[in-house]
Design a protein around this motif. Structure first.
Motif, PDB file in Angstrom:
ATOM      1  N   ALA A 224       0.709  -1.178  -0.123  1.00 25.74           N
ATOM      2  CA  ALA A 224      -0.088   0.175   0.075  1.00 25.74           C
ATOM      3  C   ALA A 224       0.918   1.202   0.004  1.00 25.74           C
ATOM      4  N   PRO A 225       0.406   2.418  -0.496  1.00 23.39           N
ATOM      5  CA  PRO A 225       0.967   3.878  -0.343  1.00 23.39           C
ATOM      6  C   PRO A 225       1.494   3.997   1.068  1.00 23.39           C
ATOM      7  N   ASP A 226       2.932   4.472   1.222  1.00 18.35           N
ATOM      8  CA  ASP A 226       3.349   4.845   2.734  1.00 18.35           C
ATOM      9  C   ASP A 226       2.665   6.275   2.953  1.00 18.35           C
ATOM     10  N   LEU A 227       1.937   6.418   3.958  1.00 21.12           N
ATOM     11  CA  LEU A 227       1.396   7.673   4.398  1.00 21.12           C
ATOM     12  C   LEU A 227       2.174   8.151   5.614  1.00 21.12           C
ATOM     13  N   THR A 228       3.159   7.532   5.910  1.00 18.93           N
ATOM     14  CA  THR A 228       4.132   8.102   6.825  1.00 18.93           C
ATOM     15  C   THR A 228       4.920   9.309   6.716  1.00 18.93           C
ATOM     16  N   PRO A 229       4.723  10.433   7.355  1.00 21.21           N
ATOM     17  CA  PRO A 229       5.363  11.486   7.215  1.00 21.21           C
ATOM     18  C   PRO A 229       6.712  11.573   7.523  1.00 21.21           C
ATOM     19  N   ASN A 230       7.627  12.385   6.933  1.00 19.91           N
ATOM     20  CA  ASN A 230       8.718  12.590   7.402  1.00 19.91           C
ATOM     21  C   ASN A 230       8.873  14.233   7.924  1.00 19.91           C
ATOM     22  N   LEU A 231       9.412  14.244   9.024  1.00 20.05           N
ATOM     23  CA  LEU A 231       9.292  15.554   9.616  1.00 20.05           C
ATOM     24  C   LEU A 231      10.681  16.374   9.412  1.00 20.05           C
ATOM     25  N   GLY A 232      10.248  17.780   9.091  1.00 18.29           N
ATOM     26  CA  GLY A 232      11.370  18.742   9.010  1.00 18.29           C
ATOM     27  C   GLY A 232      10.466  19.999   9.535  1.00 18.29           C
ATOM     28  N   LEU A 233      10.977  21.119   9.104  1.00 15.89           N
ATOM     29  CA  LEU A 233       9.988  22.383   9.341  1.00 15.89           C
ATOM     30  C   LEU A 233       8.528  22.061   8.544  1.00 15.89           C
ATOM     31  N   THR A 234       8.681  21.346   7.505  1.00 14.64           N
ATOM     32  CA  THR A 234       7.575  21.077   7.098  1.00 14.64           C
ATOM     33  C   THR A 234       7.362  19.404   7.058  1.00 14.64           C
ATOM     34  N   GLN A 235       6.080  18.838   6.881  1.00 12.03           N
ATOM     35  CA  GLN A 235       5.915  17.496   6.817  1.00 12.03           C
ATOM     36  C   GLN A 235       5.814  16.903   5.322  1.00 12.03           C
ATOM     37  N   PHE A 236       6.474  15.935   4.846  1.00  6.22           N
ATOM     38  CA  PHE A 236       6.460  15.677   3.587  1.00  6.22           C
ATOM     39  C   PHE A 236       6.526  14.077   3.429  1.00  6.22           C
ATOM     40  N   PRO A 237       6.037  13.529   2.437  1.00  4.47           N
ATOM     41  CA  PRO A 237       5.998  12.082   2.407  1.00  4.47           C
ATOM     42  C   PRO A 237       7.228  11.530   1.748  1.00  4.47           C
ATOM     43  N   SER A 238       7.709  10.465   1.667  1.00  3.99           N
ATOM     44  CA  SER A 238       8.650   9.799   1.041  1.00  3.99           C
ATOM     45  C   SER A 238       8.507   9.693  -0.486  1.00  3.99           C
ATOM     46  N   SER A 239       9.698   9.789  -1.192  1.00  8.10           N
ATOM     47  CA  SER A 239       9.279   9.928  -2.726  1.00  8.10           C
ATOM     48  C   SER A 239       8.711   8.753  -3.213  1.00  8.10           C
ATOM     49  N   PHE A 240       7.754   9.034  -4.021  1.00  8.93           N
ATOM     50  CA  PHE A 240       6.838   7.929  -4.684  1.00  8.93           C
ATOM     51  C   PHE A 240       6.496   8.026  -6.198  1.00  8.93           C
ATOM     52  N   LYS A 241       5.996   7.004  -6.661  1.00  4.37           N
ATOM     53  CA  LYS A 241       5.590   7.102  -8.109  1.00  4.37           C
ATOM     54  C   LYS A 241       4.253   6.768  -8.272  1.00  4.37           C
ATOM     55  N   ILE A 242       3.584   7.192  -9.226  1.00  2.32           N
ATOM     56  CA  ILE A 242       2.189   6.784  -9.458  1.00  2.32           C
ATOM     57  C   ILE A 242       1.958   6.492 -10.967  1.00  2.32           C
ATOM     58  N   LEU A 243       0.923   5.830 -11.189  1.00  2.00           N
ATOM     59  CA  LEU A 243       0.462   5.855 -12.561  1.00  2.00           C
ATOM     60  C   LEU A 243      -0.724   6.800 -12.946  1.00  2.00           C
ATOM     61  N   MET A 244      -0.594   7.427 -14.178  1.00  2.00           N
ATOM     62  CA  MET A 244      -1.801   8.309 -14.367  1.00  2.00           C
ATOM     63  C   MET A 244      -2.058   7.761 -15.996  1.00  2.00           C
ATOM     64  N   LYS A 245      -3.519   7.708 -15.994  1.00  2.00           N
ATOM     65  CA  LYS A 245      -4.169   7.302 -17.371  1.00  2.00           C
ATOM     66  C   LYS A 245      -5.079   8.333 -17.738  1.00  2.00           C
ATOM     67  N   SER A 246      -5.085   8.702 -18.926  1.00  2.00           N
ATOM     68  CA  SER A 246      -6.138   9.880 -19.327  1.00  2.00           C
ATOM     69  C   SER A 246      -7.609   9.328 -18.977  1.00  2.00           C
ATOM     70  N   ARG A 247      -8.363  10.091 -18.416  1.00  2.00           N
ATOM     71  CA  ARG A 247      -9.674   9.562 -18.260  1.00  2.00           C
ATOM     72  C   ARG A 247     -10.430   9.573 -19.586  1.00  2.00           C
ATOM     73  N   GLN A 248     -10.092  10.368 -20.828  1.00  2.00           N
ATOM     74  CA  GLN A 248     -10.663  10.432 -22.025  1.00  2.00           C
ATOM     75  C   GLN A 248     -10.288   8.945 -22.537  1.00  2.00           C
ATOM     76  N   GLU A 249      -9.126   8.358 -22.447  1.00  2.00           N
ATOM     77  CA  GLU A 249      -8.868   7.044 -22.925  1.00  2.00           C
ATOM     78  C   GLU A 249      -9.696   6.080 -22.208  1.00  2.00           C
ATOM     79  N   SER A 250      -9.811   6.314 -20.965  1.00  3.77           N
ATOM     80  CA  SER A 250     -10.636   5.259 -19.978  1.00  3.77           C
ATOM     81  C   SER A 250     -11.886   5.335 -20.632  1.00  3.77           C
ATOM     82  N   ASN A 251     -12.485   6.404 -20.895  1.00  2.00           N
ATOM     83  CA  ASN A 251     -14.158   6.433 -21.516  1.00  2.00           C
ATOM     84  C   ASN A 251     -14.118   5.877 -22.557  1.00  2.00           C
TER      85      ASN A 251
END
Length: 505
Positions: free
Chosen positions: A478-505
């Motif tokens: 599953a995606p890692d939602l654990t934050p890394n703490l600095g002055l700001t909270q940020f997620p660890s680097s991740f990659k996702i898939l994006m598929k055009s919704r027009q192609e899907s439709n």
């Protein structure tokens, strides 16, 4: 009789005694500093040498800080509003005019209300200029008022700014489409798009995704926001650890900004202001009287403040949003259905449409609440001795508000510990914003670009949801939602898939 004295033994004995005296003196000084002044509110114990690191070194630091909240809730509630006597105490602290400084290069040694801190090294001069870390006073008021006026003049809150954001959203969608054939990291493209908005105001220009100078500056900003927590520990401030790079990093950012200012000075025409830099240079020429706060050093720091504040938090929030949307696919689908139903055959959403999209608007706010990108806000300090709820707060005391705790207060939220858009919806499904929502802080130091950030978050995220189906490429975890703490909270680097919704439709 001759007495022979081995002189080499004497220093050894003296050094041993001296070492013990030094150790005992340090221990005495530390425990003396940890004593609370008369009338000071009871609160959690904070180790003299490690300070806030005692809590931040835990596996889940913000949860550890929430446990600290329990210790002080019966005395002075800095977080929620669950006691009548302490109602709205977080807001009261922010609304005080006692906002002398916000030290972002040296985080306070102690958490919440603690003993006044004496820095172990001299502050660099740039923290006393600009608007983020400058002391409360006439110069700060002047710079903030003038900056806000210029931001409004160059589009903040206007239709023209909405058009700029939509143009950048189109560029972002195109960049995503070019990389949609395989999993990719969306963060660099998001950072460029968000930074281009504030850059158009400050410098009258935008950057391409492959611009090396912008990428270098953004990487330096990220690095400083991580390193800054080293300064939370008095014991290590002078040690040759990575945090020593903070000041050299700042000089690199100044070099980037100085180049932009010099380019403006060579093409500057009085009376024809193209952007923030031109308008400020014009003001410098007007402010010839002695004691004016308008000068090039101020401009440089001001640009750094606005560039970092105008890019980091919004870009991080969008990064979190993409991660949460793939982690909660059913919420993503519900947002897309709402957007499709409202838009119909229209191509673009407008910012004013957020009122017609209560669920999508609630999701965006819930992402801000649940992640709390700036979890501890920024340190404040009273400019004079202050009485608060019957307690005495001495002048110079450093105050930190745990915004993460405010956003997870069980007395304020229907679902405080889970990601649930219903926290911002009433029984009829209408959007409501609880008073405990403090994503942009509050009071005199409230985020200068709050309206801009709200507009960016809505228009960027709805554009992405309108065009793409987001999914997690690795089905084995599953995606890692654990934050890394600095002055700001940020997620660890991740990659996702994006598929055009027009192609899907």
């Amino acid at each position: 009789m001759r007495v022979v004295i081995e002189l080499g033994d004497v220093p050894a004995i003296n050094m041993g005694i001296l070492s013990w005296l030094v150790v005992l003196s340090i221990l005495f000084l530390c425990f003396w500093k940890s004593q609370r002044p008369k009338g000071f509110p009871p609160g959690p114990w904070s180790p003299p040498l490690t300070g806030i690191l005692f809590y931040l070194s835990r596996k889940e630091p913000l949860k550890a800080l929430d446990q600290v909240q329990i210790l002080i809730r019966s005395h002075i509630n800095l977080h929620g509003v669950n006691q009548p006597k302490m109602k709205n105490i977080s807001l009261q602290l922010f609304k005080y005019s006692a906002t002398k400084w916000r030290v972002c290069t040296t985080i306070t040694d102690y958490l919440y209300l603690e003993i006044p801190v004496v820095p172990l090294f001299p502050f660099p001069p740039f923290i006393f200029t600009g608007i983020i870390t400058a002391p409360y006073g006439q110069a700060w008021k002047e710079q903030r008022r003038f900056s806000l006026m210029l931001l409004r003049n160059f589009g903040l809150g206007k239709k023209s700014m909405e058009e700029k954001i939509l143009q950048e959203a189109t560029c972002l969608i195109e960049a995503f489409a070019e990389n949609s054939g395989a999993p990719f990291d969306p963060q660099p493209f998001v950072e460029t798009a968000v930074t281009n908005i504030i850059s158009s105001i400050l410098f009258g220009k935008r950057f391409e995704n492959n611009d090396s100078s912008l990428r270098t500056v953004l990487n330096i900003l990220h690095q400083n926001l991580k390193l800054i927590l080293y300064n939370a520990v008095p014991l290590v401030r002078r040690l040759p650890l990575p945090h020593q790079r903070i000041l050299t990093n700042v000089q690199k950012i100044f070099a980037f900004l100085e180049k932009e200012v010099e380019e403006h000075k060579t093409t500057f025409i009085s009376g024809e202001t193209r952007d923030f830099v031109d308008a400020y240079l014009e003001e410098i020429k007007k402010a010839e009287q002695k004691g004016s706060s308008f000068e090039e050093e101020q401009l440089r720091v001001l640009l750094m403040d606005l560039l970092s504040a105008g890019s980091e938090t919004t870009a991080r929030t969008i990064q979190w949003a993409l991660l949460y949307l793939v982690a909660f696919s059913e919420i993503q689908e519900k947002c897309q259905k709402e957007i499709d139903f409202f838009l119909g055959s229209n191509s673009n959403l407008q910012y004013e449409d957020r009122e017609k999209l209560p669920y999508t608007n609630a999701v965006i706010h819930e992402i801000q609440r649940h992640t709390t990108v700036v979890p501890l806000g920024a340190p404040h300090t009273p400019i004079q001795n202050t009485q608060l709820c019957g307690y005495q707060i001495p002048k110079g005391t450093i105050i930190l508000i745990n915004l993460h705790s405010v956003h997870h207060d069980e007395s304020q939220w229907k679902f405080p510990h889970e990601f649930n858009p219903s926290n911002f919806l009433n029984e009829e499904g209408d959007f409501v914003k609880p008073e405990a929502f403090l994503a942009f802080s509050a009071g005199p130091r409230v985020c200068l670009g709050e309206n801009l950030a709200r507009m960016e978050l809505f228009l960027f995220l709805t554009s992405i949801l309108r065009n793409f189906q987001l999914s997690w490429p690795d089905k084995s975890r599953a995606p890692d939602l654990t934050p890394n703490l600095g002055l700001t909270q940020f997620p660890s680097s991740f990659k996702i898939l994006m598929k055009s919704r027009q192609e899907s439709n």
